[in-house]
Design a protein around this motif. Structure first.
Motif, PDB file in Angstrom:
ATOM      1  N   ASP A  65      58.283  -2.630 -12.383  1.00 37.86           N
ATOM      2  CA  ASP A  65      57.558  -1.227 -12.785  1.00 37.86           C
ATOM      3  C   ASP A  65      57.053  -0.940 -14.162  1.00 37.86           C
ATOM      4  N   LEU A  66      58.009  -1.354 -14.875  1.00 33.67           N
ATOM      5  CA  LEU A  66      57.705  -1.051 -16.541  1.00 33.67           C
ATOM      6  C   LEU A  66      56.887  -1.985 -17.049  1.00 33.67           C
ATOM      7  N   LEU A  67      56.979  -3.380 -16.593  1.00 35.43           N
ATOM      8  CA  LEU A  67      56.041  -4.317 -17.234  1.00 35.43           C
ATOM      9  C   LEU A  67      54.621  -4.361 -16.568  1.00 35.43           C
ATOM     10  N   ARG A  68      54.627  -4.192 -15.403  1.00 41.64           N
ATOM     11  CA  ARG A  68      53.154  -3.963 -14.978  1.00 41.64           C
ATOM     12  C   ARG A  68      52.480  -2.812 -14.945  1.00 41.64           C
ATOM     13  N   GLY A  69      53.312  -1.585 -15.166  1.00 42.45           N
ATOM     14  CA  GLY A  69      52.735  -0.348 -15.477  1.00 42.45           C
ATOM     15  C   GLY A  69      52.328  -0.312 -16.904  1.00 42.45           C
ATOM     16  N   VAL A  70      52.995  -0.789 -17.929  1.00 41.40           N
ATOM     17  CA  VAL A  70      52.491  -0.664 -19.409  1.00 41.40           C
ATOM     18  C   VAL A  70      51.325  -1.578 -19.302  1.00 41.40           C
ATOM     19  N   HIS A  71      51.488  -2.559 -18.932  1.00 43.64           N
ATOM     20  CA  HIS A  71      50.364  -3.781 -18.906  1.00 43.64           C
ATOM     21  C   HIS A  71      49.129  -2.987 -18.321  1.00 43.64           C
ATOM     22  N   ARG A  72      49.232  -2.209 -17.136  1.00 45.95           N
ATOM     23  CA  ARG A  72      47.923  -1.849 -16.569  1.00 45.95           C
ATOM     24  C   ARG A  72      47.301  -0.519 -17.283  1.00 45.95           C
ATOM     25  N   GLU A  73      48.267   0.066 -17.672  1.00 46.17           N
ATOM     26  CA  GLU A  73      47.832   1.487 -18.516  1.00 46.17           C
ATOM     27  C   GLU A  73      47.853   1.329 -20.016  1.00 46.17           C
ATOM     28  N   GLN A  74      48.055   0.243 -20.914  1.00 47.76           N
ATOM     29  CA  GLN A  74      48.148  -0.005 -22.106  1.00 47.76           C
ATOM     30  C   GLN A  74      47.223   0.795 -22.682  1.00 47.76           C
ATOM     31  N   ALA A  75      45.800   0.976 -22.516  1.00 45.95           N
ATOM     32  CA  ALA A  75      44.849   1.700 -23.113  1.00 45.95           C
ATOM     33  C   ALA A  75      44.985   3.132 -22.998  1.00 45.95           C
ATOM     34  N   ASP A  76      45.291   3.533 -21.945  1.00 45.94           N
ATOM     35  CA  ASP A  76      45.824   5.039 -21.862  1.00 45.94           C
ATOM     36  C   ASP A  76      46.818   5.483 -22.602  1.00 45.94           C
ATOM     37  N   LEU A  77      47.961   4.635 -22.448  1.00 47.72           N
ATOM     38  CA  LEU A  77      49.053   4.824 -23.117  1.00 47.72           C
ATOM     39  C   LEU A  77      49.063   4.920 -24.839  1.00 47.72           C
ATOM     40  N   ASP A  78      48.037   3.922 -25.224  1.00 46.31           N
ATOM     41  CA  ASP A  78      47.891   3.937 -26.749  1.00 46.31           C
ATOM     42  C   ASP A  78      47.210   5.248 -27.071  1.00 46.31           C
ATOM     43  N   LYS A  79      46.183   5.756 -26.142  1.00 48.95           N
ATOM     44  CA  LYS A  79      45.585   6.931 -26.617  1.00 48.95           C
ATOM     45  C   LYS A  79      46.679   8.226 -26.556  1.00 48.95           C
ATOM     46  N   GLN A  80      47.632   7.937 -25.835  1.00 53.47           N
ATOM     47  CA  GLN A  80      48.662   9.013 -25.676  1.00 53.47           C
ATOM     48  C   GLN A  80      49.432   9.104 -26.731  1.00 53.47           C
ATOM     49  N   ILE A  81      49.716   7.937 -27.393  1.00 51.18           N
ATOM     50  CA  ILE A  81      50.791   7.911 -28.323  1.00 51.18           C
ATOM     51  C   ILE A  81      49.990   8.063 -29.717  1.00 51.18           C
ATOM     52  N   GLU A  82      48.751   7.477 -29.815  1.00 55.75           N
ATOM     53  CA  GLU A  82      48.022   7.335 -31.298  1.00 55.75           C
ATOM     54  C   GLU A  82      48.127   8.639 -31.982  1.00 55.75           C
ATOM     55  N   PRO A  83      48.135   9.993 -31.586  1.00 56.83           N
ATOM     56  CA  PRO A  83      48.038  10.924 -32.444  1.00 56.83           C
ATOM     57  C   PRO A  83      49.409  11.279 -33.066  1.00 56.83           C
ATOM     58  N   PHE A  84      50.452  10.741 -32.626  1.00 56.17           N
ATOM     59  CA  PHE A  84      51.663  10.689 -33.111  1.00 56.17           C
ATOM     60  C   PHE A  84      52.299   9.703 -34.030  1.00 56.17           C
ATOM     61  N   LEU A  85      51.299   8.730 -34.294  1.00 56.24           N
ATOM     62  CA  LEU A  85      51.632   7.842 -35.279  1.00 56.24           C
ATOM     63  C   LEU A  85      51.356   8.021 -36.550  1.00 56.24           C
ATOM     64  N   ASP A  86      52.204   7.359 -37.738  1.00 55.61           N
ATOM     65  CA  ASP A  86      52.172   7.611 -38.945  1.00 55.61           C
ATOM     66  C   ASP A  86      51.280   6.566 -39.703  1.00 55.61           C
ATOM     67  N   ARG A  87      50.772   5.578 -38.906  1.00 63.95           N
ATOM     68  CA  ARG A  87      49.944   4.550 -39.285  1.00 63.95           C
ATOM     69  C   ARG A  87      48.953   4.105 -38.205  1.00 63.95           C
ATOM     70  N   PRO A  88      47.963   3.386 -38.487  1.00 64.78           N
ATOM     71  CA  PRO A  88      47.120   2.730 -37.415  1.00 64.78           C
ATOM     72  C   PRO A  88      47.964   1.904 -36.477  1.00 64.78           C
ATOM     73  N   LEU A  89      47.610   1.865 -35.061  1.00 65.97           N
ATOM     74  CA  LEU A  89      48.168   1.134 -34.075  1.00 65.97           C
ATOM     75  C   LEU A  89      48.275  -0.139 -34.466  1.00 65.97           C
ATOM     76  N   GLY A  90      47.562  -0.792 -34.894  1.00 59.98           N
ATOM     77  CA  GLY A  90      47.497  -2.385 -35.283  1.00 59.98           C
ATOM     78  C   GLY A  90      48.702  -2.753 -36.199  1.00 59.98           C
ATOM     79  N   GLU A  91      49.159  -1.612 -37.052  1.00 61.37           N
ATOM     80  CA  GLU A  91      50.200  -1.790 -38.113  1.00 61.37           C
ATOM     81  C   GLU A  91      51.545  -1.719 -37.565  1.00 61.37           C
ATOM     82  N   VAL A  92      51.530  -1.142 -36.260  1.00 63.25           N
ATOM     83  CA  VAL A  92      52.815  -0.697 -35.827  1.00 63.25           C
ATOM     84  C   VAL A  92      53.629  -2.066 -35.278  1.00 63.25           C
ATOM     85  N   ASP A  93      55.093  -2.153 -35.876  1.00 65.41           N
ATOM     86  CA  ASP A  93      55.751  -3.451 -35.202  1.00 65.41           C
ATOM     87  C   ASP A  93      55.614  -3.578 -33.964  1.00 65.41           C
ATOM     88  N   THR A  94      55.590  -4.933 -33.352  1.00 64.90           N
ATOM     89  CA  THR A  94      55.183  -5.269 -32.089  1.00 64.90           C
ATOM     90  C   THR A  94      56.433  -4.724 -31.245  1.00 64.90           C
TER      91      THR A  94
END
Length: 157
Positions: A65-94
């Motif tokens: 569920d976690l693997l498939r869900g995160v994969h399927r919704e990655q773009a939406d999840l990233d939109k949800q978390i981006e306002p709370f990041l202290d750096r650009p998404l591409g600079e966050v440790d993998t």
């Protein structure tokens, strides 16, 4: 202790144990990390992890569920978390990004898991696998996100 105390009632599946869920999160984080750097499909990565890891003490349905869900919704999840990041998404440790995405998915879709558990599990994953201060980053992002996605649960009483 009776046999009834030790085993679930016949026909009823036992509830997953916290350790089984923790192991599912660890494997999902590792699989997402692997997916980030490989060209393999999520289906192939899932199959590889199911074969290469001892799943006997893992909530394998939760892992999937976690693997498939995160994969399927990655773009939406990233939109949800981006306002709370202290750096650009591409600079966050993998690793930390995989942990935050898993936490975001759980906060959004797994109402059976209390928000405090989601945050704590993310912190513990970051302490174990992330950078030196990664747990502080994960805590900050998931705490703020939980107030948005779990308003009723996080509201002061």
């Amino acid at each position: 202790m009776t046999d009834q105390d030790q085993a679930p009632a016949e026909g009823k599946p036992s509830a997953p144990k916290a350790g089984e869920r923790r192991r599912a999160r660890i494997l999902a984080m590792q699989a997402l990390y692997h997916r980030h750097y490989s060209k393999s499909s999520v289906t192939d990565i899932e199959a590889e992890f199911m074969v290469d890891n001892d799943m006997s003490r893992t909530d394998s349905a939760y892992f999937r569920d976690l693997l498939r869900g995160v994969h399927r919704e990655q773009a939406d999840l990233d939109k949800q978390i981006e306002p709370f990041l202290d750096r650009p998404l591409g600079e966050v440790d993998t690793i930390e990004l995989a942990i935050v995405r898993i936490g975001a998915y759980e906060l959004k879709h797994r109402m059976d898991v209390p928000y405090r558990v989601v945050i704590n599990e993310g912190i513990e994953l970051a302490k174990r696998f992330g950078g030196t201060e990664g747990h502080k980053f994960v805590n900050s992002v998931l705490d703020k996100l939980s107030r948005r996605l779990r308003l009723a649960e996080t509201r002061p009483r």
